[in-house]
Scaffold this active site. Structure first.
Site, short mmCIF file in Angstrom:
data_model
loop_
_atom_site.label_atom_id
_atom_site.label_comp_id
_atom_site.label_asym_id
_atom_site.label_seq_id
_atom_site.Cartn_x
_atom_site.Cartn_y
_atom_site.Cartn_z
CD GLU B 49 -2.54 1.15 2.77
OE1 GLU B 49 -2.84 0.05 3.28
OE2 GLU B 49 -2.80 2.24 3.31
CG ASP B 60 -1.86 8.81 8.15
OD1 ASP B 60 -1.96 7.59 8.36
OD2 ASP B 60 -1.95 9.32 7.03
#
Lengths: 411, 267
Positions: B49, B60
């Site tokens: 990914e 994140d």
């Protein structure tokens, strides 16, 4: 009309929060349930007499509204327009922002959540949120860029006095946009018991519409006050635009009045040609930032560019989506005002009226100065301009003192 | 069927889960990230990914934020990401791209889909694009034969979960915990429940991400999910290393441990 009646039907945004091609929801799926819950609570509250009565009572009895509409005669004489100042600087906590936080804090209670988080740039929204949290007995965490905690140390102290926890944000550019990122991360993790009390008419649906509705009393009051004072509507309404809540607050009531020109003044920083500014509409392009599609300062790859302004409250690389739409539709005109122009208007208001404005609001004053000659020529008479004096300058004394070189050395 | 679908089918036949390893493009450099991802494949990571670094990554945690910052400070461009996808796809491993929406919108949605397909990418994972706002991407991914992975969350209602999954192709990404990326000492109890809710509405494979950092955790997740998605723990191997060689060595060791984990599902 009450300051918080529901929006007339058929108006933007649509049910999914789109203002034309702008707005919407660009958020992690984890937040969608909370946004839906908020949307439902907000719509229910706006249709609920008891909520509106409670909100109105707080605005009047606690925040000190309606704020005055003050004819600034000496300032007017200097600029060639009859300037009416909407004195939001006289509200409790010193700015228009108290209206929004009281509305959202009431909603937080209704949703049964007991913690609020907020982002803040200059600290005004943080202080307002900490104030409402104290009043409503809510836990409060405020995210503030580390750079801003140093620029606005007094506001950090005010928030702590009010019982809030201030978290300095050390990621990215360490300013408002990064504080907003950090608040979003907190919200994703704590959405069950936490409301994210966004400080401007930006972010994912329903925030832009909801925040606008909580502050639109500014324009509703000003419209009636202007009619009472002058017997007519103003020729123009001027406001500064960072995220844009004070501007939407004063614009909204006038959008349906075609004879009233709407002017938003963005932070032109060191000048558009310098690249160091915060004028997202004038100098940016359409993109997605912080949950909505709007005008964004960004590079060709869509990476957000750091904004610059002498005013911490306008120092943001995006803008509320409704402004993007008002710009595209041509209903409002957006123009940059440089730091230098804003500070000249700041000084002029201090010296002519004995009012120290927030540097944010000084951008609107400078804008009125810019548009006055053209309007006078077009109308063949002295134009009437309502300027939203969205906040007071106490928080800016240090910045302005440095700018004008009037601080003694040991300070 | 997409290359990712094939990888999931093969793993299912072998009685194990697929290991998906995430790394920001251009971290620590463009060439460094190709080396890192290639090493991950060699050490047993099934699917790579590639995350497009973004200035405002709200999903994140600190580790991937820091790596993204390093990549952006190093000057990585969206076009570099496509070059990285092409280089890593040449190893034979399926390569999926994870991206916040604005970089794609600025590149041009259809243009990006075309170029990603040409580079050998399988599709996009879109953490801040929900199907409600995805009309342009739905059309572009159909036109260029790309997979679409939207996220589902423990907070998703049944109606939203069904709607989201209906718009997915390739695999579904289940966010195991309410929170941002980053390895945690425990993965959540909510994850198995979420996976079984997804299984009620689709036959698509389900990957679980957010919080996995060890082989044992990978084994636990492999016990109920089709894919185990690991990001921050892998990124940390490079961030914490004294030099690039040590970083790659640590990355190989952890990749191999995770690969063992997904082959030892704890049911």
């Amino acid at each position: 009309m009450s300051a918080n009646a529901p929006a007339p039907a058929g108006q933007v945004p649509d049910a999914a929060g789109h203002f034309g091609r702008f707005g919407g929801r660009f958020v992690p799926e984890a937040l969608v349930a909370a946004l839906d819950e908020l949307d439902a609570a907000y719509r229910k509250a706006m249709g609920d007499e008891s909520f509106r009565a409670e909100f109105d009572a707080l605005l009047r009895g606690y925040a000190g509204t309606p704020s005055l509409l003050y004819p600034a005669k000496r300032f007017s004489a200097k600029i060639g327009a009859r300037v009416l100042l909407k004195r939001e600087d006289l509200n409790h906590t010193g700015a228009h922002k108290v209206r929004n936080v009281l509305g959202q804090a009431l909603l937080t209670k209704r949703m049964g959540k007991r913690r609020v988080i907020a982002e803040t740039g200059a600290g005004q929204h943080g202080v307002a949120t900490a104030t409402a949290a104290a009043l409503f007995d809510l836990d409060c965490v405020v995210y503030m860029g580390e750079v801003d905690t140093r620029r606005q140390a007094l506001n950090v102290a005010r928030m702590r006095m009010l019982g809030a926890t201030v978290v300095p944000v050390t990621t990215g550019s360490r300013t408002l946009k990064d504080a907003m990122n950090e608040a979003m991360r907190d919200w994703v993790a704590n959405v069950d018991d936490t409301h994210y009390l966004i400080g401007t008419a930006a972010g994912p649906h329903p925030f832009p519409e909801m925040v606008r509705d909580f502050v639109r009393g500014i324009g509703e009051e000003a419209r009636q006050q202007c009619l009472d004072l002058t017997g007519a509507l103003p020729d123009a309404v001027a406001a500064c635009v960072g995220g844009g809540s004070n501007a939407l607050g004063i614009f909204h009531a006038f959008v349906g009045d075609p004879g009233v020109r709407l002017y938003g003044f963005e932070a032109g920083g060191e000048g558009m040609e310098s690249g160091r500014h915060a004028a997202s509409i004038t100098g940016g392009s359409s993109g997605v930032l912080h949950g909505a599609r709007t005008y964004v300062l960004q590079n060709a790859d869509g990476q957000t560019i750091e904004s610059h302004s002498i005013s911490a409250g306008l120092d943001y690389p995006g803008v509320g989506p409704e402004h993007a739409w008002l710009h595209d539709s041509g209903r409002a005109t957006y123009t940059p005002v440089t730091d230098r122009e804003a500070m000249a208007a700041f000084e002029l208001l201090c010296r002519t009226e004995g009012i120290i404005p927030a540097i944010e609001s000084a951008h609107a004053l400078a804008g009125a100065l810019k548009i006055a000659p053209g309007l006078a020529a077009e109308l063949g008479r002295e134009p009437v301009v309502v300027v939203n004096l969205s906040g007071r300058g106490d928080k800016d004394v240090h910045t302005a003192g440095e700018y004008f070189g009037i601080l003694d050395k040991e300070q | 069927m997409s290359r990712i679908g094939v990888a999931f089918d093969k793993a299912r036949a072998d009685g194990r889960a697929v290991l998906v390893g995430c790394m920001p493009a251009g971290f620590p450099t463009v060439e460094g990230s190709i080396a890192a991802m290639t090493a991950m494949v060699a050490a047993g990571v099934d699917v790579i990914e590639v995350e497009i670094p973004y200035s405002d990554p709200v999903m994140d945690g600190p580790v991937i934020q820091k790596a993204s910052d390093i990549a952006l400070t190093g000057g990585v461009r969206t076009a570099d990401t496509l070059r990285i996808v092409e280089a890593v796809a040449a190893t034979g491993a399926p390569v999926v791209t994870m991206t916040y929406w604005n970089p794609i919108e600025q590149y041009g949605v259809d243009a990006f889909a075309r170029d990603l397909a040409a580079a050998g990418g399988t599709g996009l994972i879109t953490p801040d694009l929900i199907p409600d706002e995805a009309d342009e991407w739905l059309a572009a991914s159909d036109a260029h034969g790309l997979d679409r992975t939207f996220l589902v969350s423990p907070s998703s209602t049944d109606a939203r979960l069904r709607m989201t999954v209906e718009h997915c192709r390739g695999f579904v990404y289940a966010t195991a915990i309410m929170g941002v990326t980053g390895a945690r000492s425990q993965t959540s109890d909510a994850a198995p429940v979420l996976v079984s809710r997804v299984r009620e509405v689709t036959d698509l494979p389900v990957g679980v991400g957010l919080g996995v950092g060890t082989g044992a955790q990978a084994g636990t997740v492999a016990g109920y999910a089709d894919g185990v998605i690991v990001g921050s723990a892998l990124v940390r191997c490079l961030l914490d290393a004294p030099d690039p060689a040590a970083g790659l060595a640590a990355l190989r060791t952890l990749s191999a441990e995770l690969a063992d984990g997904v082959r030892d599902p704890r049911r």
